[in-house]
Design a protein around this motif. Structure first.
Motif, short mmCIF file in Angstrom:
data_model
loop_
_atom_site.label_atom_id
_atom_site.label_comp_id
_atom_site.label_asym_id
_atom_site.label_seq_id
_atom_site.Cartn_x
_atom_site.Cartn_y
_atom_site.Cartn_z
N GLN A 1 6.83 -17.71 -14.03
CA GLN A 1 7.97 -18.14 -14.53
C GLN A 1 9.15 -17.34 -15.61
OE1 GLN A 1 8.30 -21.23 -17.70
NE2 GLN A 1 9.14 -22.84 -15.91
N LEU A 2 8.22 -16.69 -16.39
CA LEU A 2 8.83 -15.38 -17.29
C LEU A 2 9.15 -14.37 -16.75
CD1 LEU A 2 6.18 -15.72 -20.46
CD2 LEU A 2 8.17 -16.89 -20.19
N LEU A 3 8.80 -14.01 -15.50
CA LEU A 3 9.55 -12.97 -14.41
C LEU A 3 10.38 -12.90 -13.96
CD1 LEU A 3 6.20 -11.21 -13.11
CD2 LEU A 3 7.83 -10.01 -14.80
N GLY A 4 10.82 -14.66 -14.44
CA GLY A 4 12.47 -14.77 -12.91
C GLY A 4 12.27 -14.89 -12.01
N THR A 5 10.95 -15.28 -11.49
CA THR A 5 10.95 -15.42 -9.59
C THR A 5 10.45 -16.98 -9.61
OG1 THR A 5 8.64 -14.75 -9.80
CG2 THR A 5 9.54 -12.53 -9.82
N LYS B 1 9.92 -6.67 -22.72
CA LYS B 1 11.34 -6.32 -22.22
C LYS B 1 12.16 -6.25 -21.41
CE LYS B 1 16.03 -6.88 -23.99
NZ LYS B 1 16.32 -8.25 -25.06
N TYR B 2 10.98 -4.75 -20.31
CA TYR B 2 12.03 -4.50 -19.61
C TYR B 2 10.56 -4.84 -17.84
CZ TYR B 2 15.68 -2.55 -22.22
OH TYR B 2 15.83 -2.09 -23.10
N LYS C 1 8.10 -7.09 -18.65
CA LYS C 1 7.23 -8.75 -18.65
C LYS C 1 7.77 -10.13 -18.56
CE LYS C 1 2.36 -6.42 -20.60
NZ LYS C 1 1.63 -7.40 -21.89
N PHE C 2 9.21 -9.54 -18.90
CA PHE C 2 10.08 -10.75 -19.09
C PHE C 2 11.11 -10.24 -18.67
CE2 PHE C 2 7.31 -11.06 -22.50
CZ PHE C 2 7.10 -12.78 -22.91
N GLN C 3 11.78 -11.34 -17.18
CA GLN C 3 13.37 -11.52 -16.86
C GLN C 3 13.67 -12.66 -16.05
OE1 GLN C 3 14.67 -8.39 -15.59
NE2 GLN C 3 12.98 -6.80 -16.89
N ASN C 4 15.06 -12.81 -16.92
CA ASN C 4 15.60 -13.34 -16.41
C ASN C 4 16.15 -13.91 -14.97
OD1 ASN C 4 16.44 -14.60 -18.95
ND2 ASN C 4 17.99 -13.61 -19.26
N PRO C 5 16.49 -15.43 -14.07
CA PRO C 5 16.75 -15.30 -13.15
C PRO C 5 17.96 -14.53 -12.69
CG PRO C 5 16.27 -17.53 -13.64
CD PRO C 5 15.65 -16.17 -14.60
N SER C 6 17.42 -14.45 -11.58
CA SER C 6 18.94 -13.41 -11.10
C SER C 6 20.07 -14.32 -10.45
CB SER C 6 18.48 -12.75 -9.58
OG SER C 6 17.54 -13.36 -8.56
N SER C 7 21.13 -14.69 -12.08
CA SER C 7 21.82 -14.95 -11.32
C SER C 7 23.43 -14.76 -12.62
CB SER C 7 21.80 -17.05 -11.53
OG SER C 7 23.07 -17.94 -11.42
N ILE C 8 23.97 -14.82 -12.13
CA ILE C 8 25.22 -14.67 -12.83
C ILE C 8 25.38 -15.17 -14.51
CG2 ILE C 8 27.81 -13.97 -13.51
CD1 ILE C 8 27.94 -13.14 -10.51
N ASN C 9 25.63 -16.80 -13.45
CA ASN C 9 25.57 -17.69 -14.85
C ASN C 9 24.09 -18.10 -15.13
OD1 ASN C 9 26.18 -20.53 -16.27
ND2 ASN C 9 27.83 -20.55 -15.46
N LEU C 10 23.78 -18.15 -16.76
CA LEU C 10 21.82 -18.38 -17.25
C LEU C 10 21.98 -20.20 -16.55
CD1 LEU C 10 20.91 -16.20 -19.51
CD2 LEU C 10 19.92 -16.75 -17.58
N GLY D 1 17.98 -16.34 -22.59
CA GLY D 1 16.88 -16.85 -21.82
C GLY D 1 15.62 -16.27 -21.96
N PHE D 2 15.51 -15.65 -21.31
CA PHE D 2 13.96 -15.60 -21.40
C PHE D 2 14.13 -13.50 -22.21
CE2 PHE D 2 12.06 -17.99 -17.64
CZ PHE D 2 12.18 -18.71 -18.21
N LEU D 3 14.83 -13.11 -22.10
CA LEU D 3 15.23 -12.18 -22.70
C LEU D 3 15.99 -11.77 -23.78
CD1 LEU D 3 17.01 -9.95 -19.85
CD2 LEU D 3 14.65 -9.87 -20.15
N ASN D 4 15.53 -13.04 -24.61
CA ASN D 4 16.20 -13.14 -25.96
C ASN D 4 15.18 -12.23 -27.55
OD1 ASN D 4 15.17 -15.03 -28.74
ND2 ASN D 4 17.29 -14.79 -27.89
N ASP D 5 14.97 -11.76 -27.94
CA ASP D 5 13.85 -10.60 -28.55
C ASP D 5 13.29 -11.67 -28.81
OD1 ASP D 5 15.06 -7.99 -28.58
OD2 ASP D 5 16.67 -9.18 -28.00
N ASP D 6 13.94 -12.68 -30.28
CA ASP D 6 13.03 -13.20 -30.86
C ASP D 6 12.16 -13.99 -30.00
OD1 ASP D 6 14.29 -12.56 -33.25
OD2 ASP D 6 15.48 -14.51 -33.17
#
Length: 347
Positions: A131-135, A197-198, A200-209, A238-243
């Motif tokens: 889920q955290l990889l956006g897959t 950041k680059y 282990k964590f990725q957002n789903p592939s979509s323009i609109n989160l 999304g999952f790429l939020n630094d905090d």
């Protein structure tokens, strides 16, 4: 005769080839260690470890750090947060403090927790890496009890780690000329590990989160969905939020600090934080008194060797001292045996 000849041929066929490698005839060197060589090695290793230990300790001691505990100071907010029904009520408190000398260089702000066990086995496993990889946002199998909402909707991000994210808001103010408070500029970017950041964590592939997270719901203790964590920076959602990424890297000990912000060295703060009156303005959201924990804010500089921890320097120093102790012991034993040998020969 024929039978004996056949047996002899079979025996020879099983013999290894007549090569230096298979016949174990390669040239070899047998190290001849002398007492002088061994003792010299021990003394050299001990000197190196002692030297590195002293350098690391001095480096750690040169760090300037200030810590402000605010759980008891913000007691009214802490009591309010004990009642879960008050989740929608905002509570703030201001903590003034005085910085006696300038903190030069890069300044880092941390939040520090006491008595919070992120190292519990069940807690660490309560997450979904796919889920955290956006897959696969619907993969919540390992996230119990925070996998689905009461109506069966998958939670994103799911799991106990994400649900318990540190959500206090901390703003540092500087009282310019002892009267005009200005907000100290802080950066919330580049506070994570690069691999987190680059990789282990990725957002789903979509323009609109918001559409990418359709069909999921926020964790029960969150006030907003994951795609609305940062209203000022759309790229920090999304999952790429630094905090969020910083919190998801679990700590090994119950007392730990995590990087929250770093100083933006502009205007009055080009050289660092000047001496003077400051205050932390805190929006208190994260409850800790129920498990007898505490919270604090830490401002710190860094050196080439890292933070203010003395562990590495002490480890080198102790290793060097033990090595030297072993070297002196071996030297004493060697001299005693050598003296006895000489007396035996004379007799």
């Amino acid at each position: 005769m024929t039978k004996m000849k056949r047996i002899s041929e079979d025996y020879q066929s099983r013999l290894p080839d007549n090569t230096a490698l298979k016949q174990q005839q390669l040239p070899a060197y047998r190290l001849q260690l002398s007492a002088t060589g061994v003792l010299s090695g021990f003394f050299a290793a001990g000197a190196f470890c002692l030297g590195m230990g002293i350098i690391l300790i001095l480096s750690a001691k040169s760090i300037k750090e200030i810590e402000v505990k605010y759980t008891k100071i913000c007691a009214n907010c802490a009591e309010l947060r004990e009642d879960a029904t008050n989740f929608d009520k905002e509570c703030t408190c201001s903590i003034p403090f005085y910085l006696s000398e300038t903190m030069k260089g890069n300044i880092y702000m941390y939040y520090k927790l006491y008595g919070f066990y992120q190292n519990l086995y069940q807690y660490i496993l309560s997450r979904s890496n796919s889920q955290l990889l956006g897959t696969d946002l619907k993969d919540v199998g390992n996230c119990a009890p925070f996998s689905n909402s009461h109506d069966g909707t998958p939670i994103a991000p799911c799991g106990a780690i994400a649900n318990s994210i540190f959500n206090d808001t901390i703003i540092l103010s500087y009282n310019l000329n002892s009267s005009i408070p200005i907000e100290v500029p802080m950066l919330k970017s580049k506070i994570t590990w690069w691999t987190d950041k680059y990789v282990k964590f990725q957002n789903p592939s979509s323009i609109n989160l918001s559409s990418a997270f359709a069909g999921t719901t926020k964790p029960p203790y969150w006030s907003k969905p994951v795609y609305e964590l940062d209203e000022e920076d759309p790229g920090n959602n999304g999952f790429l939020n630094d905090d969020f990424i910083v919190w998801m890297r679990t700590a090994a000990f119950p007392t730990f600090k995590k990087l929250y912000r770093r100083l933006n060295r502009i205007q009055y703060f080009i050289e660092g934080l000047p001496a003077g009156n400051y205050s932390f303005n805190i929006t208190y959201n994260f409850p800790v008194t129920r498990f007898k924990g505490e919270k604090s804010v830490v401002l710190s500089t860094l050196t080439w060797s890292g933070g203010s921890s003395l562990f590495l320097g002490l480890a080198y120093t102790v290793t060097g001292a033990v090595t030297w102790l072993a070297a002196f012991s071996m030297m004493a034993i060697h001299l005693m045996l050598k003296k006895k040998k000489m007396l035996f020969i004379q007799d």
